[in-house]
Design a protein around this motif. Structure first.
Motif, mmCIF file in Angstrom:
data_model
loop_
_atom_site.group_PDB
_atom_site.id
_atom_site.type_symbol
_atom_site.label_atom_id
_atom_site.label_comp_id
_atom_site.label_asym_id
_atom_site.label_seq_id
_atom_site.Cartn_x
_atom_site.Cartn_y
_atom_site.Cartn_z
ATOM 1 N N ALA A 162 1.186 8.144 0.547
ATOM 2 C CA ALA A 162 -0.264 8.259 0.714
ATOM 3 C C ALA A 162 -1.024 7.556 -0.405
ATOM 4 O O ALA A 162 -2.184 7.200 -0.227
ATOM 5 C CB ALA A 162 -0.662 9.730 0.784
ATOM 6 N N VAL A 163 -0.394 7.387 -1.559
ATOM 7 C CA VAL A 163 -1.104 6.731 -2.667
ATOM 8 C C VAL A 163 -0.548 5.338 -2.946
ATOM 9 O O VAL A 163 -0.897 4.711 -3.939
ATOM 10 C CB VAL A 163 -1.073 7.583 -3.968
ATOM 11 C CG1 VAL A 163 -1.713 8.933 -3.727
ATOM 12 C CG2 VAL A 163 0.336 7.734 -4.516
ATOM 13 N N GLY A 164 0.337 4.873 -2.061
ATOM 14 C CA GLY A 164 0.870 3.517 -2.209
ATOM 15 C C GLY A 164 1.806 3.358 -3.395
ATOM 16 O O GLY A 164 1.918 2.274 -3.965
ATOM 17 N N ALA A 165 2.493 4.445 -3.762
ATOM 18 C CA ALA A 165 3.461 4.341 -4.867
ATOM 19 C C ALA A 165 4.846 4.061 -4.292
ATOM 20 O O ALA A 165 5.110 4.358 -3.126
ATOM 21 C CB ALA A 165 3.484 5.644 -5.660
ATOM 22 N N ALA A 166 5.726 3.524 -5.114
ATOM 23 C CA ALA A 166 7.104 3.284 -4.672
ATOM 24 C C ALA A 166 7.733 4.617 -4.301
ATOM 25 O O ALA A 166 7.435 5.647 -4.902
ATOM 26 C CB ALA A 166 7.887 2.628 -5.799
ATOM 27 N N SER A 167 8.596 4.626 -3.293
ATOM 28 C CA SER A 167 9.149 5.889 -2.809
ATOM 29 C C SER A 167 10.285 6.383 -3.700
ATOM 30 O O SER A 167 10.627 5.760 -4.706
ATOM 31 C CB SER A 167 9.625 5.734 -1.368
ATOM 32 O OG SER A 167 9.821 7.014 -0.804
#
Ligand code: FES
Ligand SMILES: [Fe+2]
Length: 387
Positions: A378-383
């Motif tokens: 949801a915040v566009g961070a690496a998984s």
């Protein structure tokens, strides 16, 4: 929860009990500690997951009648929620249009008007400015153009949601994704508010949510409280969009083996936990509901405000009932306030210490993996990493 769903989930539980297994993720997963320590990451979460999403502010039964109201100050703006004479719930910025004072505090019942405590401008329960005190000497102001600033609000299945930003549409479909059928059966709107407890902890908001998502710790951290009631390390997890449902069976569920399916009551023999992404955890207990809600506090990576709302089926009339619910709530608070959240504060300090770069989520912690991944997405961070 529909009986068919209860039977399906119970069968999964009994199969796990027979095989000594639990629902699993595919892999062990690794999360960078910066997920809990980075101010930049928190800023994105705050923007996308709190200010940018409809926010739960209480069950409809907190404000059942016209003039009932509650307030909230955890979303960066002061919010007032009130039920109007027409029965509709509305939300406003809790800000007087004269010079900005708060027009309401706390919560209450049966207000005919919100009278500003500063100079007594008065607003009706629909937010309209109805009285300018000393109007003759104050001078002309267009009342119709100076009502309280409205926020979009809506109720569904007895839950009140508000958009924290003005002029924002409220789409509750994703908020309730996968939950409508279960929630329709819980009758949330007709329960009664017993008490709300607000606490403040030194940990990241996600660590507070994490404490509800895995039973791996039950027999260790909770060995003297709720641990003996529940099977450790056994959970049933289903995900729906960004939401999830997790069932923690009570030990007495083994009796289902001696009963016809028509008599299986999973709600009585488990704690059913719903995560309404991102910050609301609803726990369905045998005879009451607990609703947990967390907010990052003071813009800080390691501060969280936690609310526990305790809802019961009938008003707590009489000494015995009051005593019963007091004990119930005490057990919940003791478990969480002396076990889960102190452990969470220790974790936060540990993560800030630089001892390690990553934390590890086991295959037996699937809900935890799902929640952390969903936030990252949801915040566009690496998984999460798998190795
Ligand atoms: S600030 Fe509200 S009446 Fe003056
Ligand atoms: Fe716990």
């Amino acid at each position: 929860m529909l009986h068919d769903t209860q039977v399906t989930l119970s069968k999964r539980i009994l199969a796990h009990l027979g095989a000594d297994t639990t629902d699993l993720s595919r892999d062990v997963a690794y999360n960078d500690v910066t997920a809990f320590t980075s101010p930049e990451r928190l800023a994105r979460e705050w923007e996308n997951l709190f200010l940018g999403k409809p926010q739960y502010l209480g069950l409809s039964c907190r404000v059942p009648d016209p003039g009932d109201y509650l307030t909230n100050d955890d979303l960066g703006v002061p919010i007032l929620v009130a039920r109007g004479k027409d029965g509709r719930v509305r939300a406003f910025l809790n800000v007087c249009r004269h010079r900005g004072a708060r027009v309401a505090e706390g919560c209450g019942k049966g207000k005919r008007a919100f009278v500003c405590p500063y100079h007594a401008w008065s607003y009706d329960t629909a937010g309209r400015l109805v009285v300018i005190s000393e109007q003759a000497s104050f001078g002309h102001v267009d009342k119709a153009a100076h009502g309280l600033r409205e926020l979009t609000a809506a109720e569904r299945h007895g839950l009140i949601f508000v958009a924290p930003r003005p002029d924002t549409a409220l789409n509750l479909d994703p908020v309730f994704e996968g939950l409508d059928e279960d929630f329709a059966s819980y009758n949330f709107g007709n329960f009664h508010h017993y008490a709300t407890r607000k606490t403040h902890w030194k940990m990241n908001w996600k660590i507070a949510i994490d404490t509800f998502l895995e039973p791996y710790h039950f027999s260790v951290l909770h060995k003297n409280t709720v641990g003996p009631l529940l099977f450790p390390n056994l959970c049933i997890v289903d995900t729906f969009g960004q939401n999830l449902r997790e069932v923690f069976p009570r030990r007495a569920i083994v009796d289902f083996r001696n009963k016809p399916e028509s008599e299986w009551n999973l709600v009585e023999q488990s704690a059913i936990v719903y995560l309404m992404f991102p910050n609301v955890v609803i726990v369905i207990q045998i005879d009451h509901y607990e609703i947990w809600r967390v907010y990052p506090a003071n813009g800080s990576v390691d501060e969280v405000t936690v609310y526990l709302e305790f809802y019961i089926p009938e008003p707590a009339g009489g000494e015995m009932a009051v005593e019963h619910w007091r004990k119930n709530m005490d057990l919940v608070m003791r478990t969480v306030e002396t076990e889960d959240f102190p452990a969470g504060e220790g974790i936060q300090a540990g993560l800030l210490s630089g001892a390690q770069n990553r934390v590890i989520y086991g295959r037996n912690e699937p809900a935890l993996q799902f929640f952390e991944k969903t936030v990252m997405n949801a915040v566009g961070a690496a998984s999460l990493a798998s190795e």
